[in-house]
Design a protein around this motif. Structure first.
Motif, PDB file in Angstrom:
ATOM      1  N   VAL A 121       8.984  -7.099 -12.687  1.00  0.00           N
ATOM      2  CA  VAL A 121       8.160  -6.307 -11.777  1.00  0.00           C
ATOM      3  C   VAL A 121       7.415  -5.268 -12.602  1.00  0.00           C
ATOM      4  N   ALA A 122       6.110  -5.200 -12.420  1.00  0.00           N
ATOM      5  CA  ALA A 122       5.270  -4.265 -13.175  1.00  0.00           C
ATOM      6  C   ALA A 122       4.487  -3.393 -12.204  1.00  0.00           C
ATOM      7  N   ALA A 123       4.482  -2.101 -12.455  1.00  0.00           N
ATOM      8  CA  ALA A 123       3.769  -1.155 -11.588  1.00  0.00           C
ATOM      9  C   ALA A 123       2.673  -0.455 -12.373  1.00  0.00           C
ATOM     10  N   ILE A 124       1.536  -0.279 -11.719  1.00  0.00           N
ATOM     11  CA  ILE A 124       0.402   0.445 -12.306  1.00  0.00           C
ATOM     12  C   ILE A 124       0.130   1.683 -11.468  1.00  0.00           C
TER      13      ILE A 124
ATOM     14  N   ASP B 283       5.248 -15.160 -13.382  1.00  0.00           N
ATOM     15  CA  ASP B 283       6.573 -14.570 -13.587  1.00  0.00           C
ATOM     16  C   ASP B 283       6.583 -13.083 -13.244  1.00  0.00           C
ATOM     17  N   ILE B 284       5.408 -12.526 -12.958  1.00  0.00           N
ATOM     18  CA  ILE B 284       5.278 -11.072 -12.762  1.00  0.00           C
ATOM     19  C   ILE B 284       4.892 -10.755 -11.327  1.00  0.00           C
ATOM     20  N   HIS B 285       5.619  -9.840 -10.722  1.00  0.00           N
ATOM     21  CA  HIS B 285       5.200  -9.284  -9.433  1.00  0.00           C
ATOM     22  C   HIS B 285       4.640  -7.885  -9.688  1.00  0.00           C
ATOM     23  N   TRP B 286       3.435  -7.629  -9.211  1.00  0.00           N
ATOM     24  CA  TRP B 286       2.723  -6.383  -9.495  1.00  0.00           C
ATOM     25  C   TRP B 286       2.821  -5.412  -8.323  1.00  0.00           C
ATOM     26  N   VAL B 287       2.841  -4.138  -8.647  1.00  0.00           N
ATOM     27  CA  VAL B 287       2.820  -3.080  -7.639  1.00  0.00           C
ATOM     28  C   VAL B 287       1.757  -2.067  -8.042  1.00  0.00           C
ATOM     29  N   LEU B 288       0.938  -1.694  -7.092  1.00  0.00           N
ATOM     30  CA  LEU B 288      -0.103  -0.690  -7.324  1.00  0.00           C
ATOM     31  C   LEU B 288       0.201   0.515  -6.441  1.00  0.00           C
ATOM     32  N   THR B 289       0.254   1.704  -7.027  1.00  0.00           N
ATOM     33  CA  THR B 289       0.589   2.899  -6.245  1.00  0.00           C
ATOM     34  C   THR B 289      -0.668   3.531  -5.652  1.00  0.00           C
ATOM     35  N   VAL B 290      -0.526   4.036  -4.420  1.00  0.00           N
ATOM     36  CA  VAL B 290      -1.616   4.780  -3.769  1.00  0.00           C
ATOM     37  C   VAL B 290      -1.005   5.968  -3.027  1.00  0.00           C
ATOM     38  N   PRO B 291      -1.752   7.062  -2.858  1.00  0.00           N
ATOM     39  CA  PRO B 291      -1.254   8.187  -2.055  1.00  0.00           C
ATOM     40  C   PRO B 291      -0.988   7.748  -0.619  1.00  0.00           C
ATOM     41  N   ALA B 292       0.067   8.263  -0.012  1.00  0.00           N
ATOM     42  CA  ALA B 292       0.406   7.900   1.369  1.00  0.00           C
ATOM     43  C   ALA B 292      -0.638   8.397   2.358  1.00  0.00           C
ATOM     44  N   ILE B 293      -1.384   9.437   1.985  1.00  0.00           N
ATOM     45  CA  ILE B 293      -2.379  10.001   2.910  1.00  0.00           C
ATOM     46  C   ILE B 293      -3.690   9.216   2.898  1.00  0.00           C
TER      47      ILE B 293
ATOM     48  N   GLN C 194      -7.122  -0.975   1.017  1.00  0.00           N
ATOM     49  CA  GLN C 194      -7.741  -2.284   0.866  1.00  0.00           C
ATOM     50  C   GLN C 194      -8.665  -2.308  -0.350  1.00  0.00           C
ATOM     51  N   PHE C 195      -9.360  -1.208  -0.583  1.00  0.00           N
ATOM     52  CA  PHE C 195     -10.268  -1.103  -1.722  1.00  0.00           C
ATOM     53  C   PHE C 195      -9.506  -1.328  -3.023  1.00  0.00           C
ATOM     54  N   MET C 196      -8.338  -0.659  -3.162  1.00  0.00           N
ATOM     55  CA  MET C 196      -7.530  -0.805  -4.366  1.00  0.00           C
ATOM     56  C   MET C 196      -6.977  -2.223  -4.487  1.00  0.00           C
ATOM     57  N   ARG C 197      -6.579  -2.809  -3.362  1.00  0.00           N
ATOM     58  CA  ARG C 197      -6.067  -4.185  -3.384  1.00  0.00           C
ATOM     59  C   ARG C 197      -7.152  -5.149  -3.873  1.00  0.00           C
ATOM     60  N   GLU C 198      -8.370  -5.003  -3.364  1.00  0.00           N
ATOM     61  CA  GLU C 198      -9.459  -5.899  -3.764  1.00  0.00           C
ATOM     62  C   GLU C 198      -9.829  -5.684  -5.231  1.00  0.00           C
ATOM     63  N   ALA C 199      -9.751  -4.441  -5.692  1.00  0.00           N
ATOM     64  CA  ALA C 199     -10.020  -4.167  -7.106  1.00  0.00           C
ATOM     65  C   ALA C 199      -8.981  -4.855  -7.988  1.00  0.00           C
TER      66      ALA C 199
END
Length: 593
Positions: free
Chosen positions: A16-19, A158-168, A175-180
């Motif tokens: 699992v990799a987080a950015i 083999d990698i599951h990705w996670v992208l962090t965003v502010p909860a607010i 969606q913008f970050m997901r599409e990017a």
């Protein structure tokens, strides 16, 4: 729209990799599945980001992107800063694209669009989606190289990705970050969006007590088990751009629920930077300061880096003066353009006793320096006090302070003085807690059992017209004798309502207006109000459409459709089911039209 996180096999990836794509700094972290099972806190973070100027090393790298004149990738982070400075020296920089601290536009923009443009330091325009995608792609590839050096043979699946965003952030920003990320080559099915305060909570729940700084009003029990079952606490995630606040309760071992919906504002650490720059600009004049930033970028970057370290150490109980290092070229630009001595300018501004100039340093009255923190610290405290007065948050006795700006002494001192009756937990390396927690979220997203709705959700419908409650402007005739009220907000979810993850929050039955209709089209809206009346109200926003086909051979009484709203991940899912046949249709929303 994001798929719900259902905790099935997609979260059994080998890695699992987080950015963490931040306003000021960015970075990544990862952990292997076997390590997670043995020790969830064993998360690897790349902490060797090095600047060529002065050999500066940090836990993250600046969110700075340099593109070639043809818009292809050149460099990111410290390397981008250093290369751009070299281009300036060679007087070749004007042809290049140089983007810095551009993430905040996703929070600030209203009606975010997919084709939104942003402007760089050289006044070049480019699609924001492309700029962020290129940045994520760099971090993704950098991470893959580091992993490949450790273990050969890893591939993308083999990698599951996670992208962090502010909860607010809004649904559109997520969606913008997901599409990017998808544009950067990360498959939709291999990507989760994690809310930053939640990620911080998840990591701290696994952290030993000796890895936390505990302060304020604490008991021996609290010291021994700061996240025991029943504990209610406020997460204050203070980054460079935003302050993100949520309130959580530990409902079981490793399980959390949200007590109050995510809120906050743009009061992060960059507000202090802006106050510092405004102070200099006020003394020197805006034109002089702008010229200095344009013609002496290396000195400007050095000054900001110096101030970044300095602003973390300023203490509220200090008296006298604080030393701030500034480039001598800044003074030279002022004296050349104004034909005045800088010390005379200080006298002219009646600052000669409060500001002392010595070579490349300013000795500034500490009360002036402290005032630069007012916007960030005071707004955070005022907002937190309002939240503590809310009945939902009764019994909350702990503040968890995380984020890149959480190491700021002024912020810590302000919190301790204003909330002396609360215990304050500051985890070790608080600036990396969100990133490490996002990795844990990728392994097990079902640790969050419920969230609080930030807005009301509903569907545009027609109701029987009632002259006592409906305005005449909404009156429409349907058929020969029926009169309906149009644009009624049929509420499914109320702002502030607890949303259990994976469960249908509401089921409402709808029927066709006309007997010969072969489908029902549902327009879905959100509202910032608890009791919205009409979808045309100023606080309502259209978010998408759900169309459900109705078989023609059904009797009128069997032509009902049941609409459900389900919150399974960080975003909403809407389904329509034909009552008679059981056929289900799912909505796919586009917040970036």
């Amino acid at each position: 729209m994001a798929h719900a996180c259902d905790g099935r096999k997609k979260h059994e990836k080998l890695l699992v990799a987080a950015i963490d794509f931040g306003t000021t700094y960015s970075g990544y972290a990862f952990s292997f599945l076997n390590d997670y099972k043995d020790d969830p806190t064993k998360v690897h973070v790349h902490t060797k980001w090095v600047s060529g100027i002065g050999g500066l090393m940090s836990l993250k790298t600046p969110t700075v992107l340099l593109l070639n004149p043809d818009k292809t990738f050149n460099s990111f982070g410290y390397e981008a800063e250093d290369k751009f400075l070299q281009l300036v020296e060679d007087e070749e920089h004007q042809k290049y694209y140089y983007f810095r601290r551009f993430k905040m536009m996703l929070y600030e923009a209203r009606g975010l669009k997919r084709n939104m443009m942003i402007v760089d330091a050289n006044n070049h325009s480019m699609k924001a989606l492309e700029v962020i995608a290129i940045s994520i792609n760099y971090l993704k590839n950098h991470l893959k190289k580091v992993v490949d050096n450790r273990i050969k043979g890893f591939n993308d699946d083999d990698i599951h990705w996670v992208l962090t965003v502010p909860a607010i952030w809004s649904d559109g920003s997520k969606q913008f970050m997901r599409e990017a990320a998808e544009m950067a080559g990360i498959k939709r099915e291999n990507l989760d969006i994690a809310l930053e305060p939640e990620a911080a909570s998840l990591y701290c729940m696994h952290l030993p007590v000796d890895k936390m700084h505990l302060g304020g009003n604490i008991t021996d029990t609290m010291r021994a088990a700061p996240f025991q079952k029943g504990t209610k606490y406020m997460v204050l995630d203070v980054g460079g751009g935003t302050v993100d606040i949520t309130v959580h309760e530990v409902v079981d071992k490793g399980k959390l629920k949200e007590l109050d919906h995510a809120n906050g504002g743009e009061w992060g650490g960059t507000k202090v930077d802006a106050s510092f720059e405004n102070f200099l600009s006020d003394i020197l004049g805006p034109n002089t300061f702008k010229k200095f930033k344009t013609t002496c970028p290396e000195d400007y970057i050095d000054m900001i880096r110096e101030f970044e370290a300095k602003k973390r150490t300023v203490q509220s109980n200090k008296t006298g003066k604080e030393t701030i290092k500034i480039p001598i070229k800044l003074i030279q630009v002022y004296e050349h353009d104004s034909q005045k001595k800088f010390i005379d300018r200080l006298k002219e501004k009646k600052l000669n006793e409060k500001v002392v100039f010595r070579t490349d340093k300013l000795r500034i009255d500490v009360e002036i320096v402290k005032s630069w923190f007012n916007d960030s610290c005071c707004k955070s405290v005022d907002h937190m006090k309002r939240l503590f007065r809310n009945k939902k948050n009764s019994g909350v006795n702990t503040i968890l302070l995380v984020g890149g700006f959480s190491e700021c002494q002024m912020l810590q001192d302000t919190l301790k003085s204003n909330f002396s009756d609360k215990r304050i937990i500051i985890p070790e390396e608080a600036g990396l807690v969100v990133l490490k927690g996002a990795v844990l979220f990728g392994h097990n997203p079902l640790t969050i059992v419920s969230r609080i709705a930030k807005c009301s959700y509903g569907i545009r419908v027609f109701r029987d017209f009632d002259s006592e409650h409906h305005p005449e402007s909404k009156r429409v005739q349907v058929g020969k004798k029926k009169f309906k009220c149009k644009d009624v907000f049929a509420k499914h979810v109320t702002k502030g309502q607890e949303l259990v993850i994976g469960e249908s929050q509401s089921e409402e039955r709808y029927t066709p207006l006309e007997a010969d209709q072969v489908s029902l089209v549902f327009d879905v809206y959100t509202s910032s109000e608890e009791k919205p009346l009409f979808v045309t109200d100023v606080d309502c926003t259209y978010v998408g459409q759900l169309e459900v086909e109705i078989p023609e051979n059904l009797d009128v009484k069997d032509r009902g459709v049941v609409v459900s709203m389900i919150f399974g991940g960080t975003e909403i899912r809407v389904e329509g089911k034909v009552e008679k046949t059981g056929k289900v249709t799912k909505a796919s929303f586009d917040f970036l039209q």
